[in-house]
Write an enzyme that holds these catalytic residues in place. Structure first.
Site, short mmCIF file in Angstrom:
data_model
loop_
_atom_site.label_atom_id
_atom_site.label_comp_id
_atom_site.label_asym_id
_atom_site.label_seq_id
_atom_site.Cartn_x
_atom_site.Cartn_y
_atom_site.Cartn_z
CD GLU A 149 -3.01 -1.15 2.22
OE1 GLU A 149 -2.76 -0.52 3.26
OE2 GLU A 149 -4.04 -1.81 2.06
CD GLU A 313 -4.18 -6.04 2.25
OE1 GLU A 313 -4.94 -5.39 2.98
OE2 GLU A 313 -2.95 -5.89 2.24
#
Ligand SMILES: [Zn+2]
Length: 676
Positions: A149, A313
Site C-alpha cells: 500500500e 486484500e
C-alpha cells in the site's frame, strides 16, 4: 495484457511468524478445509529477516515457505520493505520521513520510509535481491508483492534536493520554471534552483478546512504543489522499480505487483501500472459505501492496464480502522467477491488468514478467528466460496470486458481540481466522476475507466466530468474523436487550466469551447443550502446546485435552462454538433434525475445499450471468455428481485441448477450464467 495465473488464487495475507510453529500445521489443515490455495507472506518481516545491518537471517522464512510448499499452496511473496526495522531508524535517522508540518518522524508505524533516502534505497535493493535469489526458483512462488500500500509523502532535505533535480530535468531553465509556476504572482520569482523549497505547511501551504488530513491541503501555488505530487509519485515509483529490477535479476518469470488502493489520491496509478506486470488492489468499502463505488474502483483498477487484476486484500468479515466496523452480513462477502470477479478480478484474497493477537489490527477480520476453529460463520462462508471458486473460477481467469462507454480518470486533474482555491470547497474529483459512473451502473451499461491519453476511438461515448486540466494535445484528440462520430460529455470546471495550472485564456471552457459550442462567462458557486432550478426543454423541472456556469450559446442548442437568480432563462445544459459527433455540456451539478435525463439522451444518440435488454435493479455484469459471455447477476438491494427473463432456462454455474422464469433473488444472492 497483464500476467495470467493458471489457477484462481484464493487465500490472503498470512503471518505465521507471529505464531508458534505448532499452529502452522493446524493452519494448513484449516486452509485445506476452506479451499484456500494460496498465501501472501513476508509482508512485514524486515526486522526478522535482517536483525542488524550486518546480519541476514532467512531460517524462519525458509520454514514458512517450506510449510506452504509442502502443503501445495501457491505463494505470493512480499518483500517486507513497507516498515523500517528499528536499528535502521536509529543508525540512519534520514530513512524516516519528514511530514507536511516539517517534523522528522522517529521509529514507529509503517509506510514510513523516505523514498529519496540513499540508505533506504540501498537496503531495499539488497533485501529484495537476496529474497529473489533464495526463493525465485521455487515454483510455488507465483507472484511477487513489493512493499505494501505505497503512499504518503516526505518533505525532508533529501526529497527537496531530488525535487530540484526532477524540476531541472523537466523545465531545463529557471525562466521556464518561473513561467510555468507563474511566480511573478506575489513576487515569488526565483533566481537559482537551490531556492526551490518543497510546498508544505512551512512554505506555500494554506491552512484550510480538513487540513492535516492527507490530500485536503490547499496551496498558494497549485503549479508547485501539482509538480510536487508528480515528483513524489515518481519518487515512490522509483522505489518500486528498484525492487522489481532486483527481483528480475533472479526471477524472470513470476509477475511483480504491489497492492494499490482504488482511487487513492497520492499516486498516479496509470503511470504506475506501466511498471507493474499485473495490477492488484485492496478493497475496503465502509458499511455505507454504495456498491456502485466499489464497482467503479474495480473498473478503474482493470482500466489501469486494460486487463484483469488481482484482489490482493479484502476482509472476510470486519475491519478495524474505520469509525464503524460493522460485520459483513451472511452472503455479503460472497457477493462482494463475485462482484470483484465480475469486474475483472482474477484472484480473491483476504487480509488476513489468521487474526493477530495484538497490535492495532487485532480486531481486523480473518478467516481463522481468535477462537482458532473452523466452527464459525465466517469460516463456513469462506469455505463455501472456496468450493465455488475452485469449481468455476479457472474458466473465468483472463477473460475480458467489452465496453462502449469510457469515463476519463486522471490523477493530474484530481490533484489540480482539489488544490484550487475556489470556486466551491465542496467540489471533489472522485465524487463528480462517481455521479456519472452511478448512472451507467444503474443501467447495467459496461464502463471502462480510461486515462486521458486512451485511444478514444474504441468508444461510442466518452464522459469527462470536471476535465479541469486540459493538457497539450488533449483537445485535438477529443476533437478528432467527436468529428469522427463520437459522443463526448463534459461540463462545468472543464478546460480551465493547462498542465501547470495556468488558465487557458480566451474564455471558459478554453480549448473545449469550439467543441462544446458554448462560452462560460462566469461560474456561480452555491452553498449546500442553496440551489437553482433547472427547466428542461420538455418543460420538466429539477434542482441543481454547487456550481452554475453562466453560458452563451456559440452554435450549441439548449437542452435545459436555469429557472432562478439573475441568470434565469440562460442555458444550463447544451448539445453541440461537431463533425459527425455530438458534445453534451452540463453546466451545473444536476440531481440524479436531471443527470439521468441528459445521459439518457446522450446514450440514446450514441446507440449505447446495457449488457442485457431488460431493465432490472439487479447488478448484471459481463466478462467475455473463450467459452462465451459470462454474466454475473447480483442483488445488492434490500428487497427480493426477479431474475431477468433472458436467464430463464439457463444453467446457474454456482448451483448447477437450471434457472426458472420469475425466480426471485434475495439480497446478496448471486447467479452466474454463460450465454453464447
Ligand atoms: Zn524525504
Amino acid at each position: 495484457m497483464g500476467a495470467k495465473f493458471k489457477k484462481m488464487l484464493y487465500g490472503g495475507d498470512y503471518n505465521p511468524e507471529q505464531w508458534p510453529r505448532e499452529i502452522w500445521q493446524q493452519d494448513m489443515e484449516l486452509f485445506d478445509k476452506a479451499g484456500i490455495n494460496s498465501a501472501t507472506i513476508n509482508v512485514f518481516s524486515w526486522a526478522r529477516l535482517q536483525p542488524s545491518e550486518e546480519v541476514y537471517d532467512f531460517h524462519e522464512l525458509d520454514a514458512i515457505v517450506d510449510t506452504l510448499t509442502r502443503a501445495g499452496k501457491q505463494i505470493v511473496l512480499a518483500t517486507s520493505t513497507a516498515a523500517l526495522p528499528a536499528w535502521m531508524a536509529k543508525r540512519y535517522p534520514e530513512v524516516a520521513r519528514v511530514d507536511y508540518e516539517g517534523r522528522r518522524h522517529k521509529f514507529g508505524q509503517r509506510h514510513n520510509a523516505c523514498p529519496n533516502s540513499p540508505v533506504y534505497r540501498h537496503f531495499i535493493q539488497e533485501l529484495t535481491a537476496k529474497l529473489a535469489e533464495r526463493y525465485g526458483s521455487n515454483e510455488n512462488v507465483v507472484c511477487w508483492h513489493i512493499n505494501n500500500e505505497y503512499g504518503g509523502e516526505c518533505y525532508c532535505e533529501n526529497c527537496e534536493k531530488a525535487f530540484r533535480v526532477w524540476l531541472r530535468k523537466k523545465y531545463g531553465t529557471i525562466e521556464a520554471l518561473n513561467q510555468a509556476w507563474n511566480l511573478t504572482f506575489w513576487g515569488h520569482n526565483i533566481y537559482d534552483w537551490d531556492e526551490i523549497v518543497l510546498p508544505n505547511a512551512l512554505s506555500e501551504g494554506i491552512p484550510w478546512q480538513g487540513s492535516g488530513e492527507f490530500g485536503c491541503e490547499k496551496t498558494a501555488f497549485a503549479g508547485i504543489s501539482i509538480d510536487y505530487r508528480r515528483f513524489m509519485s515518481d519518487s515512490i515509483l522509483d522505489n518500486f522499480r528498484l525492487e522489481r529490477d532486483s527481483i528480475r535479476q533472479y526471477d524472470k518469470a513470476a509477475p511483480v505487483t504491489t497492492n494499490l488502493m482504488g482511487t487513492y489520491k497520492g499516486l498516479d496509478y496509470f503511470k504506475w501500472a506501466k511498471e507493474m506486470d499485473i495490477v492488484s488492489w485492496d478493497n475496503y468499502p465502509s458499511y455505507d459505501t454504495p456498491w456502485s463505488h466499489v464497482a467503479m474502483r474495480h473498473d478503474l483498477m482493470r482500466g489501469l492496464k486494460n486487463a484483469p487484476f488481482m484482489l490482493m486484500e479484502q476482509t472476510p468479515s470486519q475491519q478495524n480502522w474505520q469509525p464503524y466496523n460493522s460485520l459483513k452480513k451472511p452472503g455479503q462477502m460472497r457477493v462482494q467477491s463475485w462482484q470483484t470477479v465480475a469486474h475483472g478480478g482474477d484472484t480473491v484474497q483476504f487480509f488476513q488468514l489468521r487474526r493477530s493477537v495484538g497490535g492495532c489490527e487485532k480486531f481486523h477480520g480473518a478467516v481463522i478467528a481468535h477462537a482458532g476453529t473452523d466452527q464459525t460463520r465466517v469460516f463456513r462462508e469462506v469455505a463455501q466460496l472456496g468450493e465455488e471458486l475452485n469449481r468455476i473460477g479457472d474458466s473465468i481467469i483472463g477473460s475480458g470486458t467489452e465496453s462502449k462507454v469510457g469515463i476519463l480518470f486522471d490523477w493530474d486533474n484530481y490533484w489540480a481540481l482539489e488544490y484550487t482555491s475556489g470556486p466551491n470547497v465542496d467540489l471533489k474529483y472522485v465524487d463528480q466522476i462517481s455521479r456519472y459512473y452511478e448512472y451507467f451502473y444503474r443501467k447495467n451499461i459496461s464502463v471502462d475507466m480510461i486515462p486521458v491519453d486512451a485511444d478514444l476511438s474504441k468508444y461510442d461515448l466518452v464522459a469527462a466530468p470536471v476535465l479541469y486540466m486540459v493538457k497539450e494535445g488533449m483537445a485535438e484528440a477529443i476533437e478528432a474523436y467527436v468529428a469522427a462520430g463520437g459522443t463526448f460529455v463534459t461540463g462545468f470546471m472543464s478546460g480551465i487550466v493547462n498542465e501547470s495550472d495556468n488558465v487557458h485564456l480566451g474564455g471558459y471552457p478554453g480549448p473545449l469551447r469550439k467543441l462544446a459550442g458554448v462560452w462560460a462567462e462566469e461560474i456561480d458557486a452555491l452553498a449546500p443550502e442553496q440551489s437553482n432550478e433547472i427547466v428542461f426543454t420538455d418543460g420538466s423541472k429539477d434542482e441543481c446546485g454547487m456550481l452554475c456556469d453562466i453560458l452563451h450559446l456559440e452554435g450549441a442548442e439548449e437542452l435545459a435552462r436555469y429557472g432562478s437568480d439573475f441568470y434565469a432563462g440562460t442555458p444550463a445544459v447544451t448539445r453541440n454538433v461537431f463533425g459527425k459527433g455530438r458534445v453534451y455540456y452540463v453546466g451545473t451539478v444536476l440531481s440524479e434525475n436531471g443527470l439521468e435525463k441528459v445521459l439518457d439522451l446522450a446514450c440514446g444518440g450514441a446507440g449505447i445499450t446495457p449488457v442485457i435488454g431488460e431493465e432490472t435493479e439487479l447488478e448484471v455484469t459481463r466478462r467475455i471468455s473463450d467459452a462465451g459471455a459470462v454474466y454475473f447477476v447480483m442483488n445488492f438491494k434490500d428487497q427480493e428481485l426477479p431474475l431477468p427473463a433472458v436467464f430463464a432456462g439457463k444453467k446457474d454455474l454456482l448451483s448447477g441448477r437450471t434457472m426458472e422464469e420469475g425466480e426471485m433473488l434475495k439480497k446478496y444472492d448471486v447467479r452466474i450464467a454463460v450465454l453464447q
